[in-house]
Write an enzyme that holds these catalytic residues in place. Structure first.
Site, short mmCIF file in Angstrom:
data_model
loop_
_atom_site.label_atom_id
_atom_site.label_comp_id
_atom_site.label_asym_id
_atom_site.label_seq_id
_atom_site.Cartn_x
_atom_site.Cartn_y
_atom_site.Cartn_z
N SER A 168 0.82 -1.21 0.00
CA SER A 168 0.00 0.00 0.00
C SER A 168 0.86 1.26 0.00
O SER A 168 1.95 1.27 0.57
CB SER A 168 -0.88 -0.01 1.25
OG SER A 168 -1.35 1.28 1.55
N TYR A 217 -2.30 5.59 -4.00
CA TYR A 217 -3.28 6.63 -3.69
C TYR A 217 -2.73 7.90 -4.31
O TYR A 217 -1.58 8.25 -4.04
CB TYR A 217 -3.39 6.84 -2.17
CG TYR A 217 -4.27 5.85 -1.44
CD1 TYR A 217 -5.55 5.54 -1.87
CD2 TYR A 217 -3.81 5.26 -0.27
CE1 TYR A 217 -6.35 4.65 -1.17
CE2 TYR A 217 -4.61 4.37 0.45
CZ TYR A 217 -5.88 4.07 -0.01
OH TYR A 217 -6.68 3.20 0.68
N THR A 233 -6.13 2.89 -6.54
CA THR A 233 -7.36 2.75 -5.75
C THR A 233 -8.25 3.96 -5.97
O THR A 233 -7.82 5.10 -5.78
CB THR A 233 -7.02 2.58 -4.26
OG1 THR A 233 -6.28 1.37 -4.13
CG2 THR A 233 -8.26 2.51 -3.40
N LYS A 292 -8.53 -0.30 -8.86
CA LYS A 292 -9.11 -1.03 -7.72
C LYS A 292 -10.24 -0.22 -7.08
O LYS A 292 -10.04 0.96 -6.75
CB LYS A 292 -8.01 -1.27 -6.67
CG LYS A 292 -8.49 -1.90 -5.37
CD LYS A 292 -7.32 -2.25 -4.46
CE LYS A 292 -7.76 -2.96 -3.20
NZ LYS A 292 -8.24 -2.06 -2.15
N HIS A 337 -13.58 -2.04 -0.88
CA HIS A 337 -12.61 -1.71 0.16
C HIS A 337 -12.93 -2.46 1.46
O HIS A 337 -12.72 -1.96 2.55
CB HIS A 337 -12.61 -0.19 0.42
CG HIS A 337 -11.25 0.39 0.70
ND1 HIS A 337 -10.50 1.03 -0.24
CD2 HIS A 337 -10.51 0.44 1.83
CE1 HIS A 337 -9.36 1.47 0.30
NE2 HIS A 337 -9.35 1.12 1.57
#
Ligand SMILES: Cc1cc2nc3c(=O)[nH]c(=O)nc-3n(C[C@H](O)[C@H](O)[C@H](O)COP(=O)(O)O)c2cc1C
Length: 379
Positions: free
Chosen positions: A106, A129, A155, A250, A274
């Site tokens: 992540s 992100y 995402t 995603k 999520h």
């Protein structure tokens, strides 16, 4: 340690973690109906078994993004992974690479992306992100490319910070402030506390250089300040032009959006809500999967997550139209319950469960399961 099933792990994880950490992992948005809906939808889907098939030799290997993986699942990105258990991220990445399945790091992880690329060469994916500043996005994407990642997961289901009531009630902040309540939690969970202190309190090591104050803020404040709520299709087009390797989006939940992502030249989708952590009222992912598959066609890569708690769930996802599955909380429950060594055991458990389920349903490999699609819902 011998894990019987994922449901045994959650209560043990709950005992071993300070409450504010367990709640961060386990919780969801709003009333958490969405979290429960995801799991229930997987449970309620049924598989129609074929009898009298020789299933002695079974193969779970699967092709995705130009290569073969040993099993049809990988590990989902989890922010603050080392808060769940110290050094969890490295251990999970190593276990995934050893098992020949992908691990997704992540943006909000606590291990440097360059380090994970070294530990799991060819097996590390990076989840992005986007932040508000274009130059920061360009910089991180360039680092991801330089480190050798082939797959980038963007995402898109966090346009803003969700109201996660447990985190709000716990006043969840990273690094945590030592209030009397937090002190009591730390004292009553000495193993976690000592290991966390000796490993160093987790920091957002991949993004703090862009926002030096980030590690003094709560995760909610961080997300609110950094997340670009106005990221749209034009921005996705630009990202597609900037990153030429595999780009996966995603957090897509509708057929229309999926077709648009495909037509923009992206390489795949993760059908995800999520894990129920953003929109409490989102449908279960396994329920929207068939219409998304019908819309994008047979060959467009579809990955699914949210609610996967067993190898049997993985088989159901494949039978319902997915090409690949990501495992989120299940892995973190394992690591929280038994320490980082449990990462390997959890992967072995899911493989064993999936292989038995495949055989019990009467199939020997993923391709024949997918073409027969032996799923049914209660009439
Ligand atoms: C504690 C926690 C942190 C997460 N952090 C991220 C993240 O940083 N980026 C991301 O794309 N998804 C994140 N997710 C969502 C997961 O990648 C995945 O979509 C979700 O966990 C799947 O649902 P499941 O936990 O029910 O399997 C997080 C999920 C959890 C539980």
């Amino acid at each position: 340690m011998s894990i019987a099933c994922v449901s045994d792990l959650r209560p043990r994880a709950k005992r071993r973690l300070p409450k504010f950490v367990f709640d961060y992992l386990d919780g969801g948005a709003g009333s958490e109906t969405g979290v429960r809906r995801n799991e229930r939808a997987f449970d309620e889907l049924m598989l129609k078994p074929r009898a009298l098939v020789n299933i002695e030799s079974r193969d779970l290997s699967t092709s995705l993004f130009g290569r073969r993986w040993a099993a049809p699942f990988g590990i989902a990105p989890i922010g603050l992974g080392n808060l769940i258990w110290p050094r969890a991220e490295e251990a999970i990445a190593r276990a995934a690479a050893a098992a020949d399945i992908p691990y997704t790091l992540s943006t909000a992880a606590n291990t440097r992306l360059e380090r994970i690329a070294e530990i799991a060469p060819g097996h590390a994916w990076f989840q992005l992100y986007v932040s508000k500043r274009d130059e920061d996005v360009a910089d991180i994407v360039e680092r991801v490319e330089r480190a050798g990642y082939d797959v980038l997961l963007l995402t898109v289901d966090v346009p803003l910070a969700a109201r996660r009531l447990r985190d709000i009630r716990n006043n969840f902040i990273v690094p945590f402030k030592i209030t009397p309540r937090v002190a009591l939690e730390l004292l009553t969970h000495p193993r976690w506390s000592i290991e966390t202190v000796s490993a160093g309190v987790p920091r957002f090591v991949n993004v703090e250089q862009y926002a030096p104050m980030v590690n003094r803020q709560s995760i909610a404040a961080y997300l609110t300040s950094e997340i670009r709520g106005r990221f749209d299709w034009e921005d996705l087009k630009k990202l597609r032009a900037r990153w030429r390797r595999r780009l996966v989006v995603k957090g897509v939940m509708t057929a229309e959006d999926s077709v648009r992502v495909r037509d923009l030249g992206c390489d795949g989708i993760v059908v995800s809500n999520h894990g129920g952590r953003q929109l409490d009222s989102a449908p279960a992912t396994i329920d929207v999967l068939p219409e998304i598959r019908a819309a994008v066609g047979r060959d467009f890569p579809l990955i699914i997550d949210s609610g996967v708690r067993s190898g049997e769930h993985i088989v159901k996802a494949l039978a319902a139209g997915a090409d690949f599955v990501l495992v989120g909380r299940a892995m973190m429950y394992a690591v929280a319950a038994h320490g980082p060594a449990a990462a390997q055991e959890l992967i072995e458990l899911l493989i064993d469960e999936a292989s038995r389920c495949l055989g019990q349903t009467g199939y020997c490999d993923v391709a024949s399961l997918k073409s027969a699609a032996p799923v049914m819902r209660r009439p």
